[in-house]
Scaffold this motif. Structure first.
Motif, PDB file in Angstrom:
ATOM      1  N   LEU A 124       0.833  -1.208   0.000  1.00 59.69           N
ATOM      2  CA  LEU A 124       0.000   0.000   0.000  1.00 59.69           C
ATOM      3  C   LEU A 124       0.869   1.260   0.000  1.00 59.69           C
ATOM      4  O   LEU A 124       0.527   2.256  -0.629  1.00 59.69           O
ATOM      5  CB  LEU A 124      -0.946  -0.008   1.204  1.00 59.69           C
ATOM      6  N   ARG A 127       2.096   2.178  -3.394  1.00 65.98           N
ATOM      7  CA  ARG A 127       1.048   2.793  -4.213  1.00 65.98           C
ATOM      8  C   ARG A 127       0.636   4.166  -3.685  1.00 65.98           C
ATOM      9  O   ARG A 127      -0.313   4.771  -4.168  1.00 65.98           O
ATOM     10  CB  ARG A 127      -0.159   1.861  -4.285  1.00 65.98           C
ATOM     11  N   LEU A 129      -0.691   4.916  -0.784  1.00 70.27           N
ATOM     12  CA  LEU A 129      -1.927   4.904   0.003  1.00 70.27           C
ATOM     13  C   LEU A 129      -1.688   4.807   1.500  1.00 70.27           C
ATOM     14  O   LEU A 129      -2.578   5.098   2.295  1.00 70.27           O
ATOM     15  CB  LEU A 129      -2.814   3.729  -0.444  1.00 70.27           C
ATOM     16  N   PHE A 149      -7.731   1.815  -1.324  1.00 65.73           N
ATOM     17  CA  PHE A 149      -7.351   0.927  -2.426  1.00 65.73           C
ATOM     18  C   PHE A 149      -8.574   0.217  -3.005  1.00 65.73           C
ATOM     19  O   PHE A 149      -8.766   0.148  -4.211  1.00 65.73           O
ATOM     20  CB  PHE A 149      -6.317  -0.106  -1.946  1.00 65.73           C
ATOM     21  N   ALA A 164      -8.475  -8.002  -3.477  1.00 65.14           N
ATOM     22  CA  ALA A 164      -7.498  -6.930  -3.267  1.00 65.14           C
ATOM     23  C   ALA A 164      -6.155  -7.517  -2.847  1.00 65.14           C
ATOM     24  O   ALA A 164      -5.106  -7.079  -3.326  1.00 65.14           O
ATOM     25  CB  ALA A 164      -8.006  -5.945  -2.221  1.00 65.14           C
ATOM     26  N   LEU A 168      -2.763  -7.087  -5.001  1.00 65.41           N
ATOM     27  CA  LEU A 168      -1.562  -6.517  -4.398  1.00 65.41           C
ATOM     28  C   LEU A 168      -0.388  -7.505  -4.420  1.00 65.41           C
ATOM     29  O   LEU A 168       0.717  -7.161  -4.021  1.00 65.41           O
ATOM     30  CB  LEU A 168      -1.849  -6.086  -2.958  1.00 65.41           C
TER      31      LEU A 168
END
Length: 178
Positions: A124, A127, A129, A149, A164, A168
């Motif tokens: 995360l 990315r 986030l 996300f 998810a 990922l």
């Protein structure tokens, strides 16, 4: 925000009659989910080791205030107001949206180890986030990053979905699911 994680690994009622959801197709950028209406039961589980996550969106109720005319204004012959109109407030509430319960496939709790959660936080963070420290704990910052996300993929929930986690790169994806 509190989030709930419901695991149905061998705990879900066997008599449930909800439709089964195949693991989501990742190329479509959406996460498969089942919306359960009030009074319905949770999704049925057929596969051993399959776990489900749940997210509940509370009902939205709005308060409406209306002005109701009790008596009209009184005017004299020249058109001047001798007695103004009188009103009363009528206040009531109305349901804008019912409570929504959404179920989706999720990683089982035994796979949510410190190592897994640290890897999730790194994924995360890569990315943009997640900005907090890598702790390997399910913190509110981690949950909020998961929500951001997944929201882009159709699931506005802080509970990590199986799709998810697969997207990922945290869990393997079965070839038949694509």
């Amino acid at each position: 925000m509190l989030f709930r994680y419901l695991v149905s690994c061998s705990l879900v009622l066997g008599a449930c009659s909800q439709p089964q959801v195949k693991a989501p197709v990742l190329s479509g950028q959406t996460i498969a989910q089942i919306e359960v209406k009030a009074g319905q039961t949770a999704p049925r589980q057929d596969q051993a080791g399959a776990c489900w996550g749940k997210d509940v969106t509370p009902a939205i109720i709005e308060t409406v205030t209306e002005q109701v005319l009790i008596s009209e204004e009184q005017r004299d012959a020249a058109g001047k107001i001798t007695q103004p109109a009188s009103y009363r407030s009528n206040i009531h509430q109305r349901m804008v949206q019912d409570t929504r319960e959404v179920w989706f496939r999720a990683p089982c709790p035994d796979s949510l180890t410190v190592s897994f959660l640290a890897t999730l936080q790194r994924a995360l963070k890569a990315r943009g986030l997640y900005t907090a420290a890598i702790t390997g704990e399910m913190s509110t910052e981690t949950a909020e990053a998961i929500r951001r996300f997944q929201a882009e993929r159709g699931l506005d929930s802080p509970v990590l979905s199986l799709a998810a986690a697969q997207e990922l790169g945290l869990l393997a994806t079965d070839l038949e699911d694509q």
